[in-house]
Motif scaffolding. Structure first.
Motif, PDB file in Angstrom:
ATOM      1  N   PRO A 126      42.013  43.400  31.025  1.00 43.19           N
ATOM      2  CA  PRO A 126      43.089  42.718  30.324  1.00 43.19           C
ATOM      3  C   PRO A 126      44.432  42.849  31.047  1.00 43.19           C
ATOM      4  O   PRO A 126      44.591  43.732  31.898  1.00 43.19           O
ATOM      5  CB  PRO A 126      43.152  43.440  28.966  1.00 43.19           C
ATOM      6  CG  PRO A 126      42.025  44.382  28.931  1.00 43.19           C
ATOM      7  CD  PRO A 126      41.420  44.494  30.279  1.00 43.19           C
ATOM      8  N   SER A 127      45.367  41.978  30.682  1.00 46.58           N
ATOM      9  CA  SER A 127      46.718  42.064  31.216  1.00 46.58           C
ATOM     10  C   SER A 127      47.273  43.464  30.966  1.00 46.58           C
ATOM     11  O   SER A 127      47.165  43.996  29.869  1.00 46.58           O
ATOM     12  CB  SER A 127      47.572  41.004  30.497  1.00 46.58           C
ATOM     13  OG  SER A 127      48.894  41.115  30.907  1.00 46.58           O
ATOM     14  N   GLY A 128      47.811  44.074  31.978  1.00 44.71           N
ATOM     15  CA  GLY A 128      48.386  45.413  31.845  1.00 44.71           C
ATOM     16  C   GLY A 128      47.402  46.538  32.093  1.00 44.71           C
ATOM     17  O   GLY A 128      47.761  47.717  32.017  1.00 44.71           O
ATOM     18  N   ASP A 131      53.845  58.654  30.718  1.00 43.07           N
ATOM     19  CA  ASP A 131      52.668  59.266  30.080  1.00 43.07           C
ATOM     20  C   ASP A 131      51.567  58.244  29.808  1.00 43.07           C
ATOM     21  O   ASP A 131      50.604  58.512  29.102  1.00 43.07           O
ATOM     22  CB  ASP A 131      53.055  60.050  28.801  1.00 43.07           C
ATOM     23  CG  ASP A 131      53.919  59.242  27.878  1.00 43.07           C
ATOM     24  OD1 ASP A 131      53.974  58.012  28.078  1.00 43.07           O
ATOM     25  OD2 ASP A 131      54.535  59.835  26.975  1.00 43.07           O
ATOM     26  N   ARG A 132      51.713  57.060  30.383  1.00 43.99           N
ATOM     27  CA  ARG A 132      50.667  56.044  30.209  1.00 43.99           C
ATOM     28  C   ARG A 132      49.682  56.090  31.373  1.00 43.99           C
ATOM     29  O   ARG A 132      50.024  55.821  32.524  1.00 43.99           O
ATOM     30  CB  ARG A 132      51.345  54.670  30.115  1.00 43.99           C
ATOM     31  CG  ARG A 132      50.395  53.550  30.069  1.00 43.99           C
ATOM     32  CD  ARG A 132      50.824  52.392  29.187  1.00 43.99           C
ATOM     33  NE  ARG A 132      49.709  51.469  29.162  1.00 43.99           N
ATOM     34  CZ  ARG A 132      49.681  50.337  29.859  1.00 43.99           C
ATOM     35  NH1 ARG A 132      50.719  49.968  30.554  1.00 43.99           N
ATOM     36  NH2 ARG A 132      48.611  49.581  29.822  1.00 43.99           N
ATOM     37  N   VAL A 133      48.432  56.452  31.037  1.00 47.55           N
ATOM     38  CA  VAL A 133      47.386  56.504  32.066  1.00 47.55           C
ATOM     39  C   VAL A 133      46.805  55.098  32.220  1.00 47.55           C
ATOM     40  O   VAL A 133      46.289  54.528  31.262  1.00 47.55           O
ATOM     41  CB  VAL A 133      46.253  57.482  31.661  1.00 47.55           C
ATOM     42  CG1 VAL A 133      45.161  57.506  32.733  1.00 47.55           C
ATOM     43  CG2 VAL A 133      46.810  58.865  31.413  1.00 47.55           C
ATOM     44  N   GLY A 157      46.115  47.321  34.863  1.00 47.44           N
ATOM     45  CA  GLY A 157      46.391  47.995  36.132  1.00 47.44           C
ATOM     46  C   GLY A 157      45.706  47.402  37.339  1.00 47.44           C
ATOM     47  O   GLY A 157      45.546  48.073  38.356  1.00 47.44           O
ATOM     48  N   LYS A 158      45.355  46.107  37.276  1.00 48.66           N
ATOM     49  CA  LYS A 158      44.678  45.467  38.419  1.00 48.66           C
ATOM     50  C   LYS A 158      45.607  45.408  39.636  1.00 48.66           C
ATOM     51  O   LYS A 158      45.219  45.784  40.743  1.00 48.66           O
ATOM     52  CB  LYS A 158      44.224  44.045  38.036  1.00 48.66           C
ATOM     53  CG  LYS A 158      43.248  43.999  36.868  1.00 48.66           C
ATOM     54  CD  LYS A 158      42.839  42.588  36.514  1.00 48.66           C
ATOM     55  CE  LYS A 158      43.973  41.717  35.980  1.00 48.66           C
ATOM     56  NZ  LYS A 158      44.568  42.196  34.704  1.00 48.66           N
ATOM     57  N   SER A 159      46.840  44.911  39.398  1.00 45.92           N
ATOM     58  CA  SER A 159      47.780  44.819  40.528  1.00 45.92           C
ATOM     59  C   SER A 159      48.063  46.207  41.086  1.00 45.92           C
ATOM     60  O   SER A 159      48.226  46.366  42.306  1.00 45.92           O
ATOM     61  CB  SER A 159      49.095  44.186  40.080  1.00 45.92           C
ATOM     62  OG  SER A 159      48.865  42.910  39.569  1.00 45.92           O
ATOM     63  N   THR A 160      48.110  47.194  40.214  1.00 46.29           N
ATOM     64  CA  THR A 160      48.398  48.552  40.685  1.00 46.29           C
ATOM     65  C   THR A 160      47.254  49.068  41.568  1.00 46.29           C
ATOM     66  O   THR A 160      47.509  49.728  42.576  1.00 46.29           O
ATOM     67  CB  THR A 160      48.657  49.490  39.481  1.00 46.29           C
ATOM     68  OG1 THR A 160      49.678  48.903  38.671  1.00 46.29           O
ATOM     69  CG2 THR A 160      49.107  50.858  39.939  1.00 46.29           C
ATOM     70  N   VAL A 161      46.015  48.754  41.215  1.00 45.02           N
ATOM     71  CA  VAL A 161      44.890  49.133  42.088  1.00 45.02           C
ATOM     72  C   VAL A 161      45.076  48.504  43.469  1.00 45.02           C
ATOM     73  O   VAL A 161      44.956  49.181  44.499  1.00 45.02           O
ATOM     74  CB  VAL A 161      43.523  48.694  41.496  1.00 45.02           C
ATOM     75  CG1 VAL A 161      42.412  48.837  42.529  1.00 45.02           C
ATOM     76  CG2 VAL A 161      43.181  49.507  40.252  1.00 45.02           C
TER      77      VAL A 161
HETATM   78  N1  LIG Z   1      56.370  50.694  39.280  1.00 51.58           N
HETATM   79  C1  LIG Z   1      56.060  50.752  37.984  1.00 51.58           C
HETATM   80  N2  LIG Z   1      56.704  51.595  37.147  1.00 51.58           N
HETATM   81  C2  LIG Z   1      56.362  51.679  35.844  1.00 51.58           C
HETATM   82  N3  LIG Z   1      55.390  50.955  35.269  1.00 51.58           N
HETATM   83  C3  LIG Z   1      54.721  50.102  36.045  1.00 51.58           C
HETATM   84  C4  LIG Z   1      55.009  49.946  37.439  1.00 51.58           C
HETATM   85  N4  LIG Z   1      54.159  49.030  37.956  1.00 51.58           N
HETATM   86  C5  LIG Z   1      53.377  48.617  36.929  1.00 51.58           C
HETATM   87  N5  LIG Z   1      53.713  49.258  35.788  1.00 51.58           N
HETATM   88  C6  LIG Z   1      53.050  49.113  34.484  1.00 51.58           C
HETATM   89  O1  LIG Z   1      51.669  49.365  34.648  1.00 51.58           O
HETATM   90  C7  LIG Z   1      50.905  48.495  33.808  1.00 51.58           C
HETATM   91  C8  LIG Z   1      49.850  47.800  34.639  1.00 51.58           C
HETATM   92  O2  LIG Z   1      50.460  46.830  35.459  1.00 51.58           O
HETATM   93  P1  LIG Z   1      49.644  45.910  36.452  1.00 51.58           P
HETATM   94  O3  LIG Z   1      50.577  44.870  36.960  1.00 51.58           O
HETATM   95  O4  LIG Z   1      48.929  46.753  37.436  1.00 51.58           O
HETATM   96  O5  LIG Z   1      48.564  45.260  35.453  1.00 51.58           O
HETATM   97  P2  LIG Z   1      47.609  44.003  35.630  1.00 51.58           P
HETATM   98  O6  LIG Z   1      46.275  44.390  35.092  1.00 51.58           O
HETATM   99  O7  LIG Z   1      47.665  43.546  37.038  1.00 51.58           O
HETATM  100  O8  LIG Z   1      48.294  42.949  34.676  1.00 51.58           O
HETATM  101  P3  LIG Z   1      48.299  41.339  34.674  1.00 51.58           P
HETATM  102  O9  LIG Z   1      46.877  40.897  34.452  1.00 51.58           O
HETATM  103  O10 LIG Z   1      49.185  41.011  33.514  1.00 51.58           O
HETATM  104  O11 LIG Z   1      48.868  40.901  35.999  1.00 51.58           O
HETATM  105  C9  LIG Z   1      51.896  47.563  33.126  1.00 51.58           C
HETATM  106  O12 LIG Z   1      52.103  48.037  31.819  1.00 51.58           O
HETATM  107  C10 LIG Z   1      53.141  47.681  33.970  1.00 51.58           C
HETATM  108  O13 LIG Z   1      54.307  47.516  33.192  1.00 51.58           O
END
Ligand SMILES: Nc1ncnc2c1ncn2[C@@H]1O[C@H](COP(=O)(O)OP(=O)(O)OP(=O)(O)O)[C@@H](O)[C@H]1O
Length: 206
Positions: A35-37, A13-15, A39-43
């Motif tokens: 900020p960390s978390g 439920d985390r957008v 979602g940059k890596s997810t993008v």
């Molecule tokens: N496969 C997954 N299943 C569940 N949660 C995930 C998954 N991948 C990432 N997350 C969560 O999504 C959020 C964003 O993660 P992401 O790595 O994209 O952030 P980020 O902005 O790149 O962070 P950082 O700057 O710390 O590298 C985090 O809270 C992470 O735990």
């Protein structure tokens, strides 16, 4: 080259982000910050067809990657996309040269040697990757991109393990790839890296 149109992604439920839209043209270098978390890596994973979006569309090099089948995704990864990710995705037991060879279809020793020179690892082609430092491995991954010449580069904290001279070198190489027509997206916490980009996509809503 890249167009993200109102993309949304949640884990449970985390957008992470919703209705996010941006474009990256060929020749452009864009910083992805937040900020960390946030979602940059997810993008980057979504742009790289490694993770689906919940809604919205992503078009890369004319293909709507959010809709293509597995075979087309594989071809996109092979022919169009270049990854510079934190685990470097290197084959640790193999030599540096072998890791560069797998990126290209024709064996081209000279371009591999030039790429290693460019990243400050000239003459290190026969070293086994597991013997290299983290920063050296990061630079091997960059050399592999130089020989692969992808249309799109997705870089996740590409200067993370590097001193400032090598960080500058990495940004210079990515800029050179952009000049040659590549679209480059860089997730970063570094103001210096962000400053070297043409535009910023901010996931933190600053
Ligand atoms: N496969 C997954 N299943 C569940 N949660 C995930 C998954 N991948 C990432 N997350 C969560 O999504 C959020 C964003 O993660 P992401 O790595 O994209 O952030 P980020 O902005 O790149 O962070 P950082 O700057 O710390 O590298 C985090 O809270 C992470 O735990």
């Amino acid at each position: 080259m890249i167009s993200a149109n109102r993309i949304t992604k949640s884990f449970g439920d985390r957008v992470l982000w919703s209705d996010l839209s941006f474009t990256v043209e060929a020749g452009e270098m864009v910083a992805l910050v937040g900020p960390s978390g946030s979602g940059k890596s997810t993008v980057l994973n979504c742009l790289g067809t490694l993770e689906p979006v919940d809604s919205g569309a992503i078009v890369v090099a004319g293909r709507e990657i959010t809709r293509v089948r597995a075979g087309a995704r594989r071809r996109l990864r092979r022919d169009t996309l270049g990854y510079l990710f934190q685990n470097y995705a290197l084959i640790e037991n193999a030599t540096v040269d072998f890791n560069l060879d797998v990126a290209v279809t024709t064996r081209d020793r000279r371009s591999s040697a030039e790429a290693l020179q460019r990243v400050g690892l000239g003459g290190r082609g026969r070293d086994r990757v597991y013997r290299l430092s983290g920063g050296e491995q990061q630079r091997v991954a960059l050399a592999r991109l130089i020989v692969k010449k992808p249309k799109v580069v997705l870089a996740d904290e590409p200067t993370g393990a590097l001193d400032s001279d090598n960080a500058t070198m990495v940004i210079d190489v990515l800029r050179q790839m952009a000049r040659q027509g590549c679209a480059v997206v860089i997730a970063t916490h570094s103001k210096h890296v962000e400053g070297g980009c043409d535009a910023t996509v901010d996931l933190g809503g600053r």
